[in-house]
Design a protein around this motif. Structure first.
Motif, PDB file in Angstrom:
ATOM      1  N   ASP A  67      -0.429  14.476   2.775  1.00 15.87           N
ATOM      2  CA  ASP A  67      -1.768  13.904   2.555  1.00 15.87           C
ATOM      3  C   ASP A  67      -1.978  12.652   3.389  1.00 15.87           C
ATOM      4  OD1 ASP A  67      -2.378  15.785   0.599  1.00 15.87           O
ATOM      5  OD2 ASP A  67      -1.251  14.646  -0.893  1.00 15.87           O
ATOM      6  N   ILE A  68      -0.941  12.238   4.119  1.00 15.03           N
ATOM      7  CA  ILE A  68      -1.035  10.998   4.897  1.00 15.03           C
ATOM      8  C   ILE A  68      -1.143  11.353   6.366  1.00 15.03           C
ATOM      9  CG2 ILE A  68       0.125   8.817   5.424  1.00 15.03           C
ATOM     10  CD1 ILE A  68       1.610   9.162   2.723  1.00 15.03           C
ATOM     11  N   GLY A  69      -2.236  10.933   6.985  1.00 14.25           N
ATOM     12  CA  GLY A  69      -2.454  11.261   8.396  1.00 14.25           C
ATOM     13  C   GLY A  69      -1.743  10.250   9.283  1.00 14.25           C
ATOM     14  N   GLN A  71       0.968   7.976  11.140  1.00 12.47           N
ATOM     15  CA  GLN A  71       2.119   7.262  10.555  1.00 12.47           C
ATOM     16  C   GLN A  71       3.398   8.071  10.625  1.00 12.47           C
ATOM     17  OE1 GLN A  71       1.573   4.398  10.237  1.00 12.47           O
ATOM     18  NE2 GLN A  71      -0.414   3.964   9.391  1.00 12.47           N
ATOM     19  N   PRO A 107      -0.981  -3.938   8.267  1.00 17.16           N
ATOM     20  CA  PRO A 107      -2.334  -4.368   7.902  1.00 17.16           C
ATOM     21  C   PRO A 107      -2.882  -3.633   6.665  1.00 17.16           C
ATOM     22  CG  PRO A 107      -2.223  -3.630  10.199  1.00 17.16           C
ATOM     23  CD  PRO A 107      -0.922  -3.298   9.574  1.00 17.16           C
ATOM     24  N   PRO A 108      -3.917  -4.191   6.051  1.00 13.50           N
ATOM     25  CA  PRO A 108      -4.485  -3.559   4.850  1.00 13.50           C
ATOM     26  C   PRO A 108      -5.041  -2.168   5.157  1.00 13.50           C
ATOM     27  CG  PRO A 108      -5.483  -5.728   5.253  1.00 13.50           C
ATOM     28  CD  PRO A 108      -4.606  -5.428   6.415  1.00 13.50           C
ATOM     29  N   GLY A 109      -4.963  -1.311   4.172  1.00 15.47           N
ATOM     30  CA  GLY A 109      -5.614   0.002   4.268  1.00 15.47           C
ATOM     31  C   GLY A 109      -4.944   0.993   5.189  1.00 15.47           C
ATOM     32  N   GLY A 111      -2.223   2.747   4.417  1.00 18.75           N
ATOM     33  CA  GLY A 111      -1.570   3.840   3.676  1.00 18.75           C
ATOM     34  C   GLY A 111      -0.238   3.474   3.048  1.00 18.75           C
ATOM     35  N   THR A 113       0.380   2.157   0.038  1.00 11.90           N
ATOM     36  CA  THR A 113       0.439   2.640  -1.349  1.00 11.90           C
ATOM     37  C   THR A 113       0.631   4.151  -1.365  1.00 11.90           C
ATOM     38  OG1 THR A 113      -1.091   0.876  -1.892  1.00 11.90           O
ATOM     39  CG2 THR A 113      -0.773   2.561  -3.566  1.00 11.90           C
ATOM     40  N   MET A 114      -0.071   4.840  -0.457  1.00  9.88           N
ATOM     41  CA  MET A 114       0.065   6.304  -0.397  1.00  9.88           C
ATOM     42  C   MET A 114       1.502   6.685  -0.067  1.00  9.88           C
ATOM     43  SD  MET A 114      -3.257   7.556   1.712  1.00  9.88           S
ATOM     44  CE  MET A 114      -3.274   9.242   1.166  1.00  9.88           C
ATOM     45  N   ASN A 218       1.049  -7.518   3.627  1.00 12.46           N
ATOM     46  CA  ASN A 218       0.375  -7.688   4.924  1.00 12.46           C
ATOM     47  C   ASN A 218       0.953  -8.914   5.617  1.00 12.46           C
ATOM     48  OD1 ASN A 218      -1.411  -5.790   3.903  1.00 12.46           O
ATOM     49  ND2 ASN A 218      -2.747  -7.365   3.049  1.00 12.46           N
ATOM     50  N   ILE A 250      -6.195  11.669  10.296  1.00 17.86           N
ATOM     51  CA  ILE A 250      -6.739  11.091   9.047  1.00 17.86           C
ATOM     52  C   ILE A 250      -8.166  11.609   8.824  1.00 17.86           C
ATOM     53  CG2 ILE A 250      -7.429   8.944   7.892  1.00 17.86           C
ATOM     54  CD1 ILE A 250      -5.109   7.567   9.389  1.00 17.86           C
ATOM     55  N   LEU A 253      -8.040  15.062   7.535  1.00 16.27           N
ATOM     56  CA  LEU A 253      -7.663  15.105   6.113  1.00 16.27           C
ATOM     57  C   LEU A 253      -8.850  14.773   5.210  1.00 16.27           C
ATOM     58  CD1 LEU A 253      -4.185  13.336   6.100  1.00 16.27           C
ATOM     59  CD2 LEU A 253      -4.702  15.612   5.253  1.00 16.27           C
ATOM     60  N   GLY A 278      -6.771   3.544   8.059  1.00 18.81           N
ATOM     61  CA  GLY A 278      -7.009   4.783   7.326  1.00 18.81           C
ATOM     62  C   GLY A 278      -8.117   4.605   6.289  1.00 18.81           C
ATOM     63  N   ALA A 279      -8.136   3.426   5.648  1.00 17.94           N
ATOM     64  CA  ALA A 279      -9.162   3.172   4.626  1.00 17.94           C
ATOM     65  C   ALA A 279     -10.555   3.139   5.269  1.00 17.94           C
ATOM     66  CB  ALA A 279      -8.868   1.859   3.910  1.00 17.94           C
TER      67      ALA A 279
HETATM   68  P1  ATP Z   1      -3.516  -2.583   1.056  1.00 18.31           P
HETATM   69  O1  ATP Z   1      -2.546  -3.255   1.987  1.00 18.31           O
HETATM   70  O2  ATP Z   1      -4.895  -3.130   1.174  1.00 18.31           O
HETATM   71  O3  ATP Z   1      -3.015  -2.467  -0.352  1.00 18.31           O
HETATM   72  P2  ATP Z   1      -2.610   0.064   1.722  1.00 18.31           P
HETATM   73  O4  ATP Z   1      -1.947  -0.035   3.061  1.00 18.31           O
HETATM   74  O5  ATP Z   1      -1.739   0.146   0.540  1.00 18.31           O
HETATM   75  O6  ATP Z   1      -3.698  -1.075   1.582  1.00 18.31           O
HETATM   76  P3  ATP Z   1      -3.702   2.496   0.746  1.00 18.31           P
HETATM   77  O7  ATP Z   1      -4.106   1.886  -0.556  1.00 18.31           O
HETATM   78  O8  ATP Z   1      -2.507   3.365   0.763  1.00 18.31           O
HETATM   79  O9  ATP Z   1      -3.552   1.330   1.814  1.00 18.31           O
HETATM   80  O10 ATP Z   1      -4.925   3.288   1.382  1.00 18.31           O
HETATM   81  C1  ATP Z   1      -6.257   3.100   0.947  1.00 18.31           C
HETATM   82  C2  ATP Z   1      -7.028   4.367   1.181  1.00 18.31           C
HETATM   83  O11 ATP Z   1      -7.204   4.560   2.588  1.00 18.31           O
HETATM   84  C3  ATP Z   1      -6.310   5.607   0.693  1.00 18.31           C
HETATM   85  O12 ATP Z   1      -6.681   5.906  -0.623  1.00 18.31           O
HETATM   86  C4  ATP Z   1      -6.784   6.677   1.652  1.00 18.31           C
HETATM   87  O13 ATP Z   1      -8.021   7.206   1.240  1.00 18.31           O
HETATM   88  C5  ATP Z   1      -7.027   5.927   2.937  1.00 18.31           C
HETATM   89  N1  ATP Z   1      -5.888   5.988   3.868  1.00 18.31           N
HETATM   90  C6  ATP Z   1      -5.201   4.922   4.358  1.00 18.31           C
HETATM   91  N2  ATP Z   1      -4.265   5.330   5.226  1.00 18.31           N
HETATM   92  C7  ATP Z   1      -4.330   6.670   5.277  1.00 18.31           C
HETATM   93  C8  ATP Z   1      -3.616   7.673   5.995  1.00 18.31           C
HETATM   94  N3  ATP Z   1      -2.632   7.363   6.846  1.00 18.31           N
HETATM   95  N4  ATP Z   1      -3.961   8.972   5.799  1.00 18.31           N
HETATM   96  C9  ATP Z   1      -4.953   9.303   4.958  1.00 18.31           C
HETATM   97  N5  ATP Z   1      -5.672   8.412   4.258  1.00 18.31           N
HETATM   98  C10 ATP Z   1      -5.381   7.103   4.410  1.00 18.31           C
END
Ligand code: ATP
Length: 490
Positions: A67-69, A71, A107-109, A111, A113-114, A218, A250, A253, A278-279
């Motif tokens: 589910d992770i594009g 990376q 950086p934020p967003g 992935g 957490t994913m 971050n 991404i 997906l 990704g976010a």
């Molecule tokens: P933060 O540092 O702000 O906590 P994070 O790096 O943990 O952010 P996630 O919470 O994992 O980022 O991602 C936020 C959303 O962005 C996910 O729910 C997803 O929808 C999308 N996203 C981020 N990266 C990817 C990815 N590599 N592939 C698919 N979706 C992604």
């Protein structure tokens, strides 16, 4: 109502006991104390603490690595590290010290957490998520207590679910694990971090239930070095902004559950979204679907996707109406940027608009042909010229400049500064600390003036094309790159 009934019943019981000669003073004392706690709000604070702990716990959703594009490097590194959890017997036989922590930085967003959720799925572990900020309390000892509780609950959850391992994910770890002794309320911060280190040290191979801590930040530079020493977070996985291929996967997906029109080209969207996380890309897909719905379309077209990029980048279109004179100034300004962008970097303009969005009155979107990780002197000077072109166009067509270019100058200054500090100016290789502010200022100023003169010359020789672009923008508000190129080469 219920409260009043309760007070009435308690009063009746007290009177009854008093009547029968029972000593009710100790009971009254306890009741008085409870009443005072409720009244001052202290009770609700205590129970809030308990409730907060429950909020901290997030259990897994079934995210997998598929589910992770993009990376791919991060995924491979992570999978390799997770073999420690998947095959503990092999690790034990080889006498390898088990891995206790994996730190995801980036950086934020992007992935992180994913990735942690996918790691739990990959290793069939119980998953518990918490955020660093939820361990930070004014009251000394509360954070440390929460850390202890988190590890206990991780083990309990794994047992309840019949699993042999648990992954604890702590997001924003820098908030609770910053360098010790640097906070005002340092005692509490230090206790919380110490507790985390103690818990991590206590996780051994002999345990039949393995706990792995994954943390994300971050700001890796803010972390206490004790946390990064071998035996704690001794694996660091970098989770970067996706490259073009990563962005494409991404986008694929996040559009797999959405109807795409035949003209939708995700490859072009990936090309135009350099620097998006990704976010951001998820948001582009979502916004495009909302726009398609608003247009009563049955599928998402390329136009929806491109508009969604602008929306994610700049914000919602505004209803702000400009005076005719102001609007023409914006058209000339943006026309100037677009003209120079095409002259110094042909084919780079993707679209120009003069409809206000977010903080911007107009905008030129340039699509890099390729992701650029390093830049040459000519690319940097070309970027400076594009920044300076809006204001130069205003002066040459309208006779005077305006405040609308303040942001452009800031960007141009920053690029020139980067050139000086990278040893690309007349000063040669420099060391920032040894460079006097005046000499830095003058060198930057020199670069900017030189580029300003070049921009003035280019606009002067293309002023008719610039007027053409500005008039066209006044009619259509937005122009595609192809139209601009047609007008410039006419
Ligand atoms: P933060 O540092 O702000 O906590 P994070 O790096 O943990 O952010 P996630 O919470 O994992 O980022 O991602 C936020 C959303 O962005 C996910 O729910 C997803 O929808 C999308 N996203 C981020 N990266 C990817 C990815 N590599 N592939 C698919 N979706 C992604």
């Amino acid at each position: 109502m219920l409260k009043a009934a309760g007070v009435g019943i308690i009063a009746a019981i007290l009177v009854f006991l008093l009547w029968n000669g029972v000593d009710v003073w100790p009971v009254m004392l306890i009741l008085g104390l409870l009443l005072a706690l409720t009244y001052t709000g202290a009770w609700s604070k205590l129970s809030q603490g308990r409730r907060k702990r429950q909020v901290v716990l997030g259990t897994e959703s079934h995210t997998t690595f598929n589910d992770i594009g993009g990376q791919s490097t991060a995924k491979n590194e992570l999978k390799e590290a997770l073999e420690f959890v998947r095959h503990p017997e092999r690790i034990r036989d080889m006498g390898i010290r088990p891995l206790k922590g994996i730190l995801l930085t980036g950086p934020p967003g992007t992935g992180k957490t994913m990735l942690a959720k996918a790691a739990a799925e990959y290793t069939d572990s119980a998953f518990l998520a918490a955020s660093g900020s939820e361990f930070v309390e004014m009251y000394a000892g509360v954070g440390a207590q929460r850390v202890r509780q988190l590890f206990v609950e991780a083990r309990q959850l794994a047992r309840r679910q019949g699993q042999t391992s648990a992954i604890i994910f702590i997001d924003e770890i820098e908030v609770m694990a910053g360098k010790r002794g640097q906070h005002h309320s340092h005692l509490e911060y230090d206790q919380t971090l110490n507790q985390l280190l103690v818990e991590m040290d206590g996780m051994g191979t002999a345990e039949n239930l393995r706990v792995l801590v994954m943390a994300a930040t971050n700001r890796g530079d803010l972390l206490d070095p004790a946390l990064l020493r071998p035996g704690r977070f001794d694996r660091q996985v970098r989770v970067d902004l996706p490259d073009r291929e990563g962005r494409l996967s991404i986008l694929q997906l996040h559009t797999r559950n959405k109807p795409l029109a035949l003209d939708a080209e995700l490859g072009r969207v990936a090309q135009e979204t350099f620097g998006f996380s990704g976010a951001h890309l998820e948001s582009v897909c979502n916004e495009a679907a909302i726009m398609a719905l608003r247009d009563c379309a049955t599928a998402i077209s390329q136009k929806h996707l491109m508009d969604a990029i602008d929306k994610v980048l700049l914000g919602e279109k505004l209803d702000r109406t400009l005076r005719a004179g102001e609007l023409y100034r914006v058209a000339v300004h943006e026309g100037g940027h677009a003209l120079i962008a095409e002259l110094v970097n042909p084919g780079s303009v993707s679209s120009v608009t003069i409809s206000p969005r977010g903080m911007a009155l107009g905008f030129v979107r340039q699509a890099p042909q390729d992701d650029r990780l390093i830049q040459t002197i000519s690319e940097l000077t070309a970027d400076i010229q594009v920044c300076l072109a809006g204001s130069a166009a205003e002066r040459l067509v309208l006779g005077e400049r305006s405040t609308g270019a303040a942001n452009d100058f800031e960007k141009a200054w920053e690029i020139a500064r980067r050139m000086v500090l990278s040893g690309l100016s007349s000063l040669g290789v420099v060391q920032e600390e040894a460079l006097s502010p005046e000499s830095l200022y003058q060198t930057i100023q020199g670069i900017i003036s030189e580029q300003q003169a070049e921009v003035d010359r280019l606009i002067d020789s293309h002023v008719e094309q610039l007027r053409g672009v500005a008039s066209h923008l006044m009619e259509t508000e937005t122009m595609a790159g192809d139209m601009i190129r047609a007008l410039i080469s006419a």
